[in-house]
Design an enzyme around this catalytic site. Structure first.
Site, PDB file in Angstrom:
ATOM      1  N   CYS A 290      -8.799  20.772   1.403  1.00 56.00           N
ATOM      2  CA  CYS A 290      -7.841  19.980   2.157  1.00 56.00           C
ATOM      3  C   CYS A 290      -8.289  19.857   3.607  1.00 56.00           C
ATOM      4  CB  CYS A 290      -6.472  20.627   2.110  1.00 56.00           C
ATOM      5  SG  CYS A 290      -5.823  20.871   0.453  1.00 56.00           S
TER       6      CYS A 290
ATOM      7  N   ARG B  28     -15.352  16.609   1.367  1.00 57.17           N
ATOM      8  CA  ARG B  28     -14.837  17.859   0.820  1.00 57.17           C
ATOM      9  C   ARG B  28     -14.159  17.669  -0.536  1.00 57.17           C
ATOM     10  NH1 ARG B  28     -12.358  22.039   4.948  1.00 57.17           N
ATOM     11  NH2 ARG B  28     -14.061  22.215   6.437  1.00 57.17           N
TER      12      ARG B  28
ATOM     13  N   TRP C  34      -6.085  18.319  -1.728  1.00 51.34           N
ATOM     14  CA  TRP C  34      -6.631  18.673  -3.033  1.00 51.34           C
ATOM     15  C   TRP C  34      -5.546  19.454  -3.742  1.00 51.34           C
ATOM     16  CZ3 TRP C  34      -8.079  23.331  -5.537  1.00 51.34           C
ATOM     17  CH2 TRP C  34      -8.889  23.170  -6.665  1.00 51.34           C
TER      18      TRP C  34
ATOM     19  N   ASN D 125      -2.904  23.382   4.957  1.00 51.20           N
ATOM     20  CA  ASN D 125      -3.958  23.839   4.048  1.00 51.20           C
ATOM     21  C   ASN D 125      -3.642  25.273   3.651  1.00 51.20           C
ATOM     22  OD1 ASN D 125      -5.274  21.454   4.527  1.00 51.20           O
ATOM     23  ND2 ASN D 125      -6.963  22.350   5.702  1.00 51.20           N
ATOM     24  N   GLY D 126      -3.984  25.640   2.411  1.00 53.76           N
ATOM     25  CA  GLY D 126      -3.757  27.009   1.966  1.00 53.76           C
ATOM     26  C   GLY D 126      -2.720  27.076   0.861  1.00 53.76           C
TER      27      GLY D 126
ATOM     28  N   GLU E 121     -27.192  27.830 -12.929  1.00 56.21           N
ATOM     29  CA  GLU E 121     -26.984  26.784 -11.932  1.00 56.21           C
ATOM     30  C   GLU E 121     -27.188  25.402 -12.545  1.00 56.21           C
ATOM     31  OE1 GLU E 121     -26.443  24.734  -8.232  1.00 56.21           O
ATOM     32  OE2 GLU E 121     -25.665  26.558  -9.172  1.00 56.21           O
TER      33      GLU E 121
ATOM     34  N   LYS F 126     -24.338  22.443 -12.672  1.00 54.20           N
ATOM     35  CA  LYS F 126     -24.521  21.101 -12.132  1.00 54.20           C
ATOM     36  C   LYS F 126     -24.170  20.038 -13.172  1.00 54.20           C
ATOM     37  CE  LYS F 126     -25.375  22.026  -8.085  1.00 54.20           C
ATOM     38  NZ  LYS F 126     -24.356  23.038  -8.316  1.00 54.20           N
TER      39      LYS F 126
ATOM     40  N   GLU G 282     -20.382  19.939 -13.726  1.00 54.85           N
ATOM     41  CA  GLU G 282     -19.651  19.505 -12.535  1.00 54.85           C
ATOM     42  C   GLU G 282     -19.578  17.991 -12.419  1.00 54.85           C
ATOM     43  OE1 GLU G 282     -19.929  22.370  -8.707  1.00 54.85           O
ATOM     44  OE2 GLU G 282     -21.858  21.691  -9.447  1.00 54.85           O
TER      45      GLU G 282
ATOM     46  N   HIS H 220     -27.492  36.582 -30.461  1.00 58.10           N
ATOM     47  CA  HIS H 220     -26.264  37.367 -30.424  1.00 58.10           C
ATOM     48  C   HIS H 220     -25.020  36.482 -30.369  1.00 58.10           C
ATOM     49  CE1 HIS H 220     -28.472  41.087 -30.139  1.00 58.10           C
ATOM     50  NE2 HIS H 220     -29.179  40.594 -29.127  1.00 58.10           N
TER      51      HIS H 220
ATOM     52  N   LYS I 112     -15.213  20.254  -2.036  1.00 61.16           N
ATOM     53  CA  LYS I 112     -16.458  20.744  -1.453  1.00 61.16           C
ATOM     54  C   LYS I 112     -16.311  22.138  -0.859  1.00 61.16           C
ATOM     55  CE  LYS I 112     -20.706  20.629  -0.179  1.00 61.16           C
ATOM     56  NZ  LYS I 112     -21.741  20.747  -1.210  1.00 61.16           N
TER      57      LYS I 112
END
Length: 608
Positions: free
Chosen positions: A2, A27, A73, A102-103, A481, A485, A488, A504, A603
């Site tokens: 936010c 963001r 957000w 924000n928060g 990673e 990606k 995402e 396994h 972000k």
């Protein structure tokens, strides 16, 4: 995450507020809004982009000399106009209080229930509206004093900016657990959650500390700390350009940032002539001589960089290393070791979970702390004893790319510094490591030349809904990673495993429709990896292998190979992650997703 922008001036500040929101778009957000005090409170809100909000305010000739704005957000309540900030109190007509936040307020339900008994009507599902009504309920004619009283009743994290219809000459801000800065101008002053939001308007920035409340007026500002005492905070000069808006020849910021990695790594290494603890701060030699282990705290992509560093630190520096997900570490009972170096890794330096984990570690008696971060003015850098600043530049795409490779570069330097101090790096090894580091930007450039081959693969991946990624040793975190990606930005379900774990359980998923991406460097685990690849082929799986040139892995039906330009030893993870980034990007492009702003993500994650 936010974003907050606020201003008080003698001019119409709506264009400044909207431009501030535009600078924070990278963001990630799902709604936005702006409010002004102009003979009564007025606001405009949108669940579209900032550009649509801008058109709204232009069409309605929306003006004011005092105002606040926000990108949201969603946490509490769906992305909808009634949940978008700013929030008013009363919510319906004749509003007196306007607020952005924000928060997360953890006790909002309790406060909400109490305020309902007092006649307050709620129009949203947010925790933020609770703060606006609480301030209105407590308002005693002095907004600055009222906000100080109101925040005493809040549990959780917040950065707020608020103004009152009846006091047209002030904006009040407060922060606890979420960043907030003041911008100073000539006859005008600003508030923002990030200095970047107001960097086109002023470069004189004051960073508020935990618990601070600020009374912002046109020609002055006053700050009180969490005890209510008047305090002075340092005025800093923060230079920030507008390069964030320049895509150049690229289709998306993510693509641009992938191709900026050679330069970003070179910049991160600038000035490194010898391996020395002093690269991490003046006190580093003394601190490093006192530690007996490393504890890494991070989230998401930064966590994977920490996992990679564990392989380096234990193999090269011979120092025990533990890597923890920050959001888990702070909530479990751990055994503190005052001799451990606690290292936090974050692109923004404002990641809420990592900041909280750092403070938790410090509360347990950990005194030796180091931040690997891309933002020199961030809270994380200010809270740690030692720092290494990566120089990736602004990263706009939500899916991290150049921040990751520059973090790995910094972590390899740390490994070498500790190895040298601990007598595990002789002069010949140091010289060889420096040569390899200096060659790294050129090696990355060679990997980027693989893009046409990766584009061809992406056309096949675009029609899949699941994928597996395999790696062994220090390339297992790189597989993690790569899977992150892909999921995402393309929304393909992807998971990563150490290749030896296939038998396994994950082999049950392998079919002809399951692409299996494999990282195959020419290291001591190669023959083991080849056996794991045969396990996939025996089940009809389709292998897509990024192989070093001397691995002798050849393309054939069911086995697709792209050859890496060269084997790069210990630094191989930095090279091997780049084609995985490109594969995710081009697959997302082929599927038509919003590459730079993937759904549901942000972000800079400044909420828990």
């Amino acid at each position: 995450m936010c974003g907050i922008v606020g201003a008080i001036a003698a001019r119409n500040i709506v264009p400044v507020l909207v431009e501030g929101l535009r600078r924070l778009e990278y963001r990630g957000y799902d709604s936005c809004g702006v409010a002004v005090n102009n003979q009564g409170l007025k606001r405009a809100r949108s669940v579209a982009r900032v550009a649509e909000l801008d058109q709204q305010v232009k069409d309605s000739h929306f003006e004011g000399v005092i105002g606040i704005a926000h990108t949201r957000w969603a946490t509490h309540g769906a992305p909808a106009t009634n949940n978008a900030h700013p929030h008013f109190s009363p919510s319906q007509t004749d509003a007196r209080i306007a607020l952005v936040h924000n928060g997360i307020i953890e006790n909002y339900e309790e406060i909400r229930a109490d305020l309902k008994t007092k006649g307050f009507v709620f129009e949203s599902q947010t925790d933020t509206e609770v703060i606006a009504h609480l301030i209105n309920h407590l308002y005693d004619g002095d907004l600055f004093r009222t906000v100080q009283n109101a925040i005493k009743k809040l549990t959780g994290a917040y950065a707020i900016a608020v103004f009152c219809r009846d006091e047209p000459n002030r904006v009040v801000g407060a922060r606890f657990g979420s960043p907030l800065v003041i911008g100073l101008g000539e006859g005008e002053n600003f508030l923002a959650s990030d200095a970047m939001a107001i960097s086109g308007t002023t470069k004189h920035i004051v960073y508020l500390e935990e618990g601070d409340v600020v009374d912002l007026q046109r020609d002055s500002f006053h700050i009180v700390d969490k005890q209510g005492a008047m305090v002075q905070r340092e005025i800093r000069i923060v230079e920030a350009g507008s390069g964030i808006e320049e895509l150049g020849p690229y289709q998306h910021f993510m693509q641009k940032e992938i191709f900026e990695q050679p330069r970003a790594v070179a910049d991160t290494l600038e000035g490194v002539e010898v391996i020395s603890p002093e690269l991490f701060g003046e006190k580093a030699a003394d601190v490093f001589s006192k530690i007996d282990s490393v504890l890494i705290l991070a989230c998401g992509t930064s966590y994977y960089s920490g996992l990679t560093a564990k392989y380096w630190l234990e193999a090269i520096a011979k120092i025990p290393t533990q890597v923890e997900v920050a959001s888990e570490y702070r909530y479990r009972e751990s055994v503190p070791n005052p001799k451990a170096l606690v290292m936090v890794i974050s692109q923004s330096g404002e990641t809420a979970d990592t900041l909280a984990a750092l403070k938790h570690a410090q509360s347990l008696g950990h005194i030796h702390t180091l931040a690997i971060c891309n933002v020199a003015t961030s809270a994380m850098v200010r809270l740690t004893e030692l720092q290494y600043l990566t120089r990736a530049g602004v990263e706009v795409g939500v899916a991290s790319t150049k921040a990751f490779t520059t973090q790995l570069t910094a972590l390899f330097l740390l490994t070498l510094s500790l190895a040298k101090l601990r007598k595990h790096l002789n002069p010949a090894q140091e010289a060889a490591a420096l040569r390899n580091l200096r060659h790294l930007p050129a090696a990355l450039q060679s990997v980027l030349a693989l893009e046409p081959q990766i584009v061809a693969w992406s056309q096949q991946f675009a029609h899949k809904e699941n994928a597996l990624f395999l790696g062994r040793g220090r390339h297992y975190p790189i597989a993690l990673e790569g899977a992150l990606k892909l999921k995402e930005i393309s929304y393909i379900h992807a998971e990563a495993y150490p290749a030896g774990e296939l038998k396994h359980g994950p082999l049950a998923l392998v079919t002809n429709e399951m692409p299996v991406v494999t990282i195959a460097p020419n290291d001591k685990l190669l023959e083991k990896l080849k056996s794991n690849m045969q396990e996939v082929r025996a089940r009809g799986g389709q292998l897509y292998v990024f192989a070093d040139g001397d691995t002798h892995i050849q393309s054939e039906p069911g086995l697709h190979v792209i050859r890496m330009p060269e084997h790069y030893g210990a630094l191989s993870p930095i090279l091997h992650v780049v084609p995985l980034q490109m594969l995710a990007y081009h697959t997302a492009l082929a599927r038509g997703t919003d590459v730079d702003k993937p759904r549901n993500l942000a972000k800079s994650v400044t909420v828990e």
